[in-house]
Design a protein around this motif. Sequence first.
Motif, PDB file in Angstrom:
ATOM      1  N   PRO A 123       0.800  -1.227   0.000  1.00 20.81           N
ATOM      2  CA  PRO A 123       0.000   0.000   0.000  1.00 20.81           C
ATOM      3  C   PRO A 123       0.831   1.275   0.000  1.00 20.81           C
ATOM      4  O   PRO A 123       0.357   2.330  -0.428  1.00 20.81           O
ATOM      5  CB  PRO A 123      -0.827  -0.125   1.281  1.00 20.81           C
ATOM      6  CG  PRO A 123      -0.054  -1.059   2.146  1.00 20.81           C
ATOM      7  CD  PRO A 123       0.586  -2.036   1.208  1.00 20.81           C
ATOM      8  N   SER A 124       2.063   1.199   0.490  1.00 23.12           N
ATOM      9  CA  SER A 124       2.919   2.390   0.549  1.00 23.12           C
ATOM     10  C   SER A 124       3.965   2.399  -0.562  1.00 23.12           C
ATOM     11  O   SER A 124       4.967   3.106  -0.463  1.00 23.12           O
ATOM     12  CB  SER A 124       3.618   2.466   1.908  1.00 23.12           C
ATOM     13  OG  SER A 124       4.443   1.331   2.111  1.00 23.12           O
ATOM     14  N   ALA A 125       3.739   1.641  -1.630  1.00 19.07           N
ATOM     15  CA  ALA A 125       4.725   1.503  -2.699  1.00 19.07           C
ATOM     16  C   ALA A 125       5.162   2.847  -3.303  1.00 19.07           C
ATOM     17  O   ALA A 125       6.362   3.051  -3.541  1.00 19.07           O
ATOM     18  CB  ALA A 125       4.193   0.585  -3.790  1.00 19.07           C
ATOM     19  N   PRO A 126       4.247   3.799  -3.569  1.00 19.27           N
ATOM     20  CA  PRO A 126       4.691   5.077  -4.149  1.00 19.27           C
ATOM     21  C   PRO A 126       5.670   5.842  -3.252  1.00 19.27           C
ATOM     22  O   PRO A 126       6.694   6.348  -3.723  1.00 19.27           O
ATOM     23  CB  PRO A 126       3.375   5.847  -4.340  1.00 19.27           C
ATOM     24  CG  PRO A 126       2.339   4.789  -4.474  1.00 19.27           C
ATOM     25  CD  PRO A 126       2.775   3.716  -3.524  1.00 19.27           C
ATOM     26  N   VAL A 127       5.344   5.922  -1.968  1.00 17.48           N
ATOM     27  CA  VAL A 127       6.225   6.623  -1.032  1.00 17.48           C
ATOM     28  C   VAL A 127       7.545   5.871  -0.873  1.00 17.48           C
ATOM     29  O   VAL A 127       8.626   6.485  -0.794  1.00 17.48           O
ATOM     30  CB  VAL A 127       5.537   6.800   0.336  1.00 17.48           C
ATOM     31  CG1 VAL A 127       6.515   7.354   1.366  1.00 17.48           C
ATOM     32  CG2 VAL A 127       4.341   7.727   0.210  1.00 17.48           C
ATOM     33  N   LYS A 128       7.460   4.550  -0.846  1.00 21.14           N
ATOM     34  CA  LYS A 128       8.682   3.745  -0.706  1.00 21.14           C
ATOM     35  C   LYS A 128       9.633   3.993  -1.872  1.00 21.14           C
ATOM     36  O   LYS A 128      10.844   4.080  -1.683  1.00 21.14           O
ATOM     37  CB  LYS A 128       8.333   2.264  -0.621  1.00 21.14           C
ATOM     38  CG  LYS A 128       9.548   1.373  -0.399  1.00 21.14           C
ATOM     39  CD  LYS A 128       9.160  -0.090  -0.257  1.00 21.14           C
ATOM     40  CE  LYS A 128      10.394  -0.958  -0.045  1.00 21.14           C
ATOM     41  NZ  LYS A 128      10.056  -2.392   0.062  1.00 21.14           N
ATOM     42  N   ARG A 129       9.074   4.117  -3.082  1.00 21.11           N
ATOM     43  CA  ARG A 129       9.940   4.353  -4.240  1.00 21.11           C
ATOM     44  C   ARG A 129      10.692   5.678  -4.099  1.00 21.11           C
ATOM     45  O   ARG A 129      11.886   5.763  -4.394  1.00 21.11           O
ATOM     46  CB  ARG A 129       9.134   4.340  -5.529  1.00 21.11           C
ATOM     47  CG  ARG A 129      10.005   4.585  -6.759  1.00 21.11           C
ATOM     48  CD  ARG A 129       9.314   4.240  -8.049  1.00 21.11           C
ATOM     49  NE  ARG A 129      10.152   4.533  -9.207  1.00 21.11           N
ATOM     50  CZ  ARG A 129      11.118   3.745  -9.681  1.00 21.11           C
ATOM     51  NH1 ARG A 129      11.352   2.570  -9.093  1.00 21.11           N
ATOM     52  NH2 ARG A 129      11.846   4.082 -10.729  1.00 21.11           N
ATOM     53  N   ILE A 130       9.983   6.700  -3.629  1.00 20.38           N
ATOM     54  CA  ILE A 130      10.638   7.994  -3.453  1.00 20.38           C
ATOM     55  C   ILE A 130      11.682   7.924  -2.344  1.00 20.38           C
ATOM     56  O   ILE A 130      12.796   8.439  -2.486  1.00 20.38           O
ATOM     57  CB  ILE A 130       9.597   9.082  -3.147  1.00 20.38           C
ATOM     58  CG1 ILE A 130       8.705   9.318  -4.362  1.00 20.38           C
ATOM     59  CG2 ILE A 130      10.280  10.396  -2.743  1.00 20.38           C
ATOM     60  CD1 ILE A 130       7.630  10.348  -4.155  1.00 20.38           C
ATOM     61  N   ASN A 131      11.336   7.292  -1.247  1.00 16.37           N
ATOM     62  CA  ASN A 131      12.281   7.203  -0.130  1.00 16.37           C
ATOM     63  C   ASN A 131      13.523   6.395  -0.504  1.00 16.37           C
ATOM     64  O   ASN A 131      14.629   6.679  -0.023  1.00 16.37           O
ATOM     65  CB  ASN A 131      11.604   6.607   1.097  1.00 16.37           C
ATOM     66  CG  ASN A 131      10.705   7.614   1.795  1.00 16.37           C
ATOM     67  OD1 ASN A 131      10.816   8.815   1.570  1.00 16.37           O
ATOM     68  ND2 ASN A 131       9.802   7.138   2.630  1.00 16.37           N
TER      69      ASN A 131
END
Length: 262
Positions: A123-131
Amino acid sequence: MESALAEIEFLALSSNRVAVLETLAEGSHARSELADVTGASQPTLGRILRDFEERRWITRIDGEYETTATGRMVAEGMTDLLATVETETKLRPVTEWLPAESMAFDLGRLRDATITVPSRMRPSAPVKRINEALGRATDVQVCSHAFNEGTLETVRERVVDGRQRFEGVFSRTAIDALAEDDTLRVRLRELTGAEGTSIRRHSEEIPIAITIADGRVYLLVRDDDGVLQASIDTDDPEVLSWARSVHEEYWDAATPLEPEEL
């Protein structure tokens, strides 16, 4: 109009036709070479070449085929159309949430962009990619209405260790939300006071979330309820220029955040 649509249909209904015309637009080829490039059978290739010759799209010189001026024009137009449709198809799942009014560049520039969407398992894949990008980057600029704990910690560690230069401009509400938590306030103060960091606070809500990490742009896309729907990232030069201009606009209108304010 109808005749033009018929010609588009003629090409579009056969991937072999498109492949042959695009190949010849790049340079002259013998028939055997076209068969190797396209994988078309000899009977199919023969029909395609005859059809193209009838339309004056190609000509045969010294045993090799090449496009005419109009053939090259058709090939270029078809290539552009395919690229446009491919990009639209790629963006379609998130189109309704794109901040199109703020995106002052041709959306076709996102053709090679990576789109990361949440899933049940991630569910947090977009934020994880940025981080993950922030965890590698040496030069970062952020312009956003939010500053989450994960991003703060990733940036803080790299900046304090002298491995990253960070310039962030955030909505006042984003800074206030971190300052309300004792632990996060200490981390934010440490980041703000570190060499290589400049943070500014914008008095109004910033309606967009952009991160530039070592020349690659990351755009977070949210729906009308503020729920994260995707991240889009690209290193396209026009998108990068746009992102830097947006960051500069909000940066110039914001005030510096000093450690003693926290």
